[in-house]
Design a protein around this motif. Sequence first.
Motif, PDB file in Angstrom:
ATOM      1  N   TRP A   1     -32.921 -23.607 -11.960  1.00 51.50           N
ATOM      2  CA  TRP A   1     -33.947 -22.978 -12.794  1.00 51.50           C
ATOM      3  C   TRP A   1     -35.272 -23.734 -12.736  1.00 51.50           C
ATOM      4  CZ3 TRP A   1     -35.224 -18.499 -14.229  1.00 51.50           C
ATOM      5  CH2 TRP A   1     -36.141 -18.281 -15.235  1.00 51.50           C
ATOM      6  N   ASN A   2     -35.236 -25.054 -12.716  1.00 46.97           N
ATOM      7  CA  ASN A   2     -36.484 -25.825 -12.624  1.00 46.97           C
ATOM      8  C   ASN A   2     -37.237 -25.516 -11.341  1.00 46.97           C
ATOM      9  OD1 ASN A   2     -36.290 -27.095 -15.101  1.00 46.97           O
ATOM     10  ND2 ASN A   2     -35.157 -28.835 -14.282  1.00 46.97           N
ATOM     11  N   ASP A   3     -36.511 -25.320 -10.242  1.00 44.52           N
ATOM     12  CA  ASP A   3     -37.148 -24.947  -8.979  1.00 44.52           C
ATOM     13  C   ASP A   3     -37.774 -23.558  -9.067  1.00 44.52           C
ATOM     14  OD1 ASP A   3     -36.322 -27.372  -7.897  1.00 44.52           O
ATOM     15  OD2 ASP A   3     -34.486 -26.506  -7.050  1.00 44.52           O
ATOM     16  N   VAL A   4     -37.085 -22.640  -9.720  1.00 46.85           N
ATOM     17  CA  VAL A   4     -37.623 -21.287  -9.910  1.00 46.85           C
ATOM     18  C   VAL A   4     -38.898 -21.353 -10.731  1.00 46.85           C
ATOM     19  CG1 VAL A   4     -37.170 -19.018 -10.931  1.00 46.85           C
ATOM     20  CG2 VAL A   4     -35.348 -20.218  -9.728  1.00 46.85           C
ATOM     21  N   ARG A   5     -38.877 -22.136 -11.805  1.00 48.12           N
ATOM     22  CA  ARG A   5     -40.069 -22.274 -12.662  1.00 48.12           C
ATOM     23  C   ARG A   5     -41.246 -22.866 -11.894  1.00 48.12           C
ATOM     24  NH1 ARG A   5     -39.678 -25.483 -17.565  1.00 48.12           N
ATOM     25  NH2 ARG A   5     -41.379 -24.186 -18.286  1.00 48.12           N
ATOM     26  N   ASN A   6     -40.981 -23.837 -11.018  1.00 50.92           N
ATOM     27  CA  ASN A   6     -42.052 -24.450 -10.226  1.00 50.92           C
ATOM     28  C   ASN A   6     -42.586 -23.497  -9.156  1.00 50.92           C
ATOM     29  OD1 ASN A   6     -41.951 -26.883 -11.639  1.00 50.92           O
ATOM     30  ND2 ASN A   6     -40.403 -27.734 -10.275  1.00 50.92           N
TER      31      ASN A   6
ATOM     32  N   TYR B   1     -42.408 -20.095  -9.226  1.00 55.45           N
ATOM     33  CA  TYR B   1     -42.934 -18.861  -9.809  1.00 55.45           C
ATOM     34  C   TYR B   1     -43.413 -19.095 -11.238  1.00 55.45           C
ATOM     35  CZ  TYR B   1     -39.964 -17.218  -5.999  1.00 55.45           C
ATOM     36  OH  TYR B   1     -39.360 -17.045  -4.782  1.00 55.45           O
ATOM     37  N   PRO B   2     -44.458 -19.894 -11.410  1.00 53.61           N
ATOM     38  CA  PRO B   2     -44.930 -20.178 -12.786  1.00 53.61           C
ATOM     39  C   PRO B   2     -45.478 -18.924 -13.467  1.00 53.61           C
ATOM     40  CG  PRO B   2     -46.482 -21.023 -11.177  1.00 53.61           C
ATOM     41  CD  PRO B   2     -45.304 -20.516 -10.404  1.00 53.61           C
ATOM     42  N   GLU B   3     -45.123 -18.770 -14.752  1.00 48.38           N
ATOM     43  CA  GLU B   3     -45.599 -17.671 -15.587  1.00 48.38           C
ATOM     44  C   GLU B   3     -45.309 -16.303 -14.981  1.00 48.38           C
ATOM     45  OE1 GLU B   3     -48.707 -18.139 -18.057  1.00 48.38           O
ATOM     46  OE2 GLU B   3     -48.495 -20.295 -18.157  1.00 48.38           O
ATOM     47  N   LYS B   4     -44.103 -16.130 -14.473  1.00 46.53           N
ATOM     48  CA  LYS B   4     -43.648 -14.864 -13.895  1.00 46.53           C
ATOM     49  C   LYS B   4     -42.362 -14.434 -14.591  1.00 46.53           C
ATOM     50  CE  LYS B   4     -46.521 -15.119 -10.305  1.00 46.53           C
ATOM     51  NZ  LYS B   4     -47.626 -14.265 -10.083  1.00 46.53           N
ATOM     52  N   PHE B   5     -41.903 -13.243 -14.278  1.00 46.31           N
ATOM     53  CA  PHE B   5     -40.603 -12.755 -14.701  1.00 46.31           C
ATOM     54  C   PHE B   5     -39.717 -12.664 -13.471  1.00 46.31           C
ATOM     55  CE2 PHE B   5     -43.521 -11.221 -17.882  1.00 46.31           C
ATOM     56  CZ  PHE B   5     -42.839 -11.422 -19.068  1.00 46.31           C
ATOM     57  N   VAL B   6     -38.450 -13.034 -13.618  1.00 44.16           N
ATOM     58  CA  VAL B   6     -37.547 -13.112 -12.479  1.00 44.16           C
ATOM     59  C   VAL B   6     -36.299 -12.275 -12.752  1.00 44.16           C
ATOM     60  CG1 VAL B   6     -36.199 -14.675 -11.041  1.00 44.16           C
ATOM     61  CG2 VAL B   6     -38.350 -15.449 -11.980  1.00 44.16           C
ATOM     62  N   LEU B   7     -35.955 -11.426 -11.788  1.00 43.89           N
ATOM     63  CA  LEU B   7     -34.685 -10.712 -11.807  1.00 43.89           C
ATOM     64  C   LEU B   7     -33.722 -11.549 -10.977  1.00 43.89           C
ATOM     65  CD1 LEU B   7     -32.929  -8.110 -12.276  1.00 43.89           C
ATOM     66  CD2 LEU B   7     -33.858  -7.282 -10.100  1.00 43.89           C
ATOM     67  N   PHE B   8     -32.563 -11.900 -11.569  1.00 44.71           N
ATOM     68  CA  PHE B   8     -31.647 -12.807 -10.872  1.00 44.71           C
ATOM     69  C   PHE B   8     -30.194 -12.501 -11.184  1.00 44.71           C
ATOM     70  CE2 PHE B   8     -32.472 -14.801 -14.943  1.00 44.71           C
ATOM     71  CZ  PHE B   8     -31.231 -15.262 -15.339  1.00 44.71           C
ATOM     72  N   GLU B   9     -29.307 -13.093 -10.371  1.00 49.93           N
ATOM     73  CA  GLU B   9     -27.869 -13.098 -10.611  1.00 49.93           C
ATOM     74  C   GLU B   9     -27.445 -14.532 -10.870  1.00 49.93           C
ATOM     75  OE1 GLU B   9     -25.444 -11.238  -7.651  1.00 49.93           O
ATOM     76  OE2 GLU B   9     -26.749  -9.495  -7.542  1.00 49.93           O
TER      77      GLU B   9
ATOM     78  N   VAL C   1     -25.078 -21.222 -20.582  1.00 52.04           N
ATOM     79  CA  VAL C   1     -26.217 -21.973 -20.061  1.00 52.04           C
ATOM     80  C   VAL C   1     -26.156 -21.895 -18.544  1.00 52.04           C
ATOM     81  CG1 VAL C   1     -27.370 -24.204 -19.973  1.00 52.04           C
ATOM     82  CG2 VAL C   1     -26.200 -23.506 -22.058  1.00 52.04           C
ATOM     83  N   VAL C   2     -27.190 -21.325 -17.954  1.00 54.19           N
ATOM     84  CA  VAL C   2     -27.215 -21.062 -16.522  1.00 54.19           C
ATOM     85  C   VAL C   2     -27.758 -22.273 -15.781  1.00 54.19           C
ATOM     86  CG1 VAL C   2     -28.152 -19.544 -14.755  1.00 54.19           C
ATOM     87  CG2 VAL C   2     -27.504 -18.604 -16.972  1.00 54.19           C
ATOM     88  N   ASP C   3     -27.008 -22.696 -14.749  1.00 59.98           N
ATOM     89  CA  ASP C   3     -27.404 -23.846 -13.937  1.00 59.98           C
ATOM     90  C   ASP C   3     -28.007 -23.439 -12.594  1.00 59.98           C
ATOM     91  OD1 ASP C   3     -26.395 -25.685 -15.849  1.00 59.98           O
ATOM     92  OD2 ASP C   3     -24.372 -25.361 -15.059  1.00 59.98           O
ATOM     93  N   ASP C   4     -27.437 -22.409 -11.978  1.00 59.00           N
ATOM     94  CA  ASP C   4     -27.837 -22.030 -10.631  1.00 59.00           C
ATOM     95  C   ASP C   4     -27.935 -20.511 -10.557  1.00 59.00           C
ATOM     96  OD1 ASP C   4     -28.498 -22.503  -7.981  1.00 59.00           O
ATOM     97  OD2 ASP C   4     -26.419 -22.577  -7.304  1.00 59.00           O
ATOM     98  N   ILE C   5     -29.014 -20.001  -9.939  1.00 61.63           N
ATOM     99  CA  ILE C   5     -29.219 -18.559  -9.857  1.00 61.63           C
ATOM    100  C   ILE C   5     -29.591 -18.134  -8.444  1.00 61.63           C
ATOM    101  CG2 ILE C   5     -29.970 -18.423 -12.257  1.00 61.63           C
ATOM    102  CD1 ILE C   5     -32.823 -17.990 -11.180  1.00 61.63           C
ATOM    103  N   LYS C   6     -29.481 -16.822  -8.208  1.00 63.17           N
ATOM    104  CA  LYS C   6     -29.943 -16.205  -6.969  1.00 63.17           C
ATOM    105  C   LYS C   6     -31.085 -15.274  -7.355  1.00 63.17           C
ATOM    106  CE  LYS C   6     -28.514 -12.916  -3.456  1.00 63.17           C
ATOM    107  NZ  LYS C   6     -27.410 -12.027  -3.040  1.00 63.17           N
ATOM    108  N   VAL C   7     -32.303 -15.598  -6.924  1.00 62.98           N
ATOM    109  CA  VAL C   7     -33.477 -14.788  -7.260  1.00 62.98           C
ATOM    110  C   VAL C   7     -33.439 -13.505  -6.428  1.00 62.98           C
ATOM    111  CG1 VAL C   7     -35.992 -14.669  -7.228  1.00 62.98           C
ATOM    112  CG2 VAL C   7     -34.857 -16.803  -7.865  1.00 62.98           C
ATOM    113  N   ILE C   8     -33.598 -12.375  -7.108  1.00 64.80           N
ATOM    114  CA  ILE C   8     -33.611 -11.077  -6.432  1.00 64.80           C
ATOM    115  C   ILE C   8     -35.036 -10.554  -6.305  1.00 64.80           C
ATOM    116  CG2 ILE C   8     -32.827  -8.680  -6.584  1.00 64.80           C
ATOM    117  CD1 ILE C   8     -30.387  -9.819  -8.129  1.00 64.80           C
TER     118      ILE C   8
END
Length: 81
Positions: free
Chosen positions: A3-8, A10-18, A30-37
């Motif tokens: 999640w920290n990598d996603v935040r870095n 894609y700052p101030e965005k909305f993310v669809l993920f699995e 509590v989500v640790d790892d995601i797949k950004v769609i």
Amino acid sequence: MKWNDVRNNYPEKFVLFEIMESAKVGDKEVVDDIKVIEVYDNGKDARNAFIKKKPNQFVYSTKNERVEIEIVKYVGIRRNV
């Protein structure tokens, strides 16, 4: 992706993920790892994605420091016969 990598990325965005990896803590997941769609710039597009998402997908803002999803138990409908 963490999640920290996603935040870095894609700052101030909305993310669809699995969710790829998570842990249950009390009544939250509590989500640790995601797949950004998909990534969205505004709330309107994110809302439309939320409406059309699949059951195992989530839309979340990268403004949030952690991804915590409240676990709600489905109790169904009771009726007296």
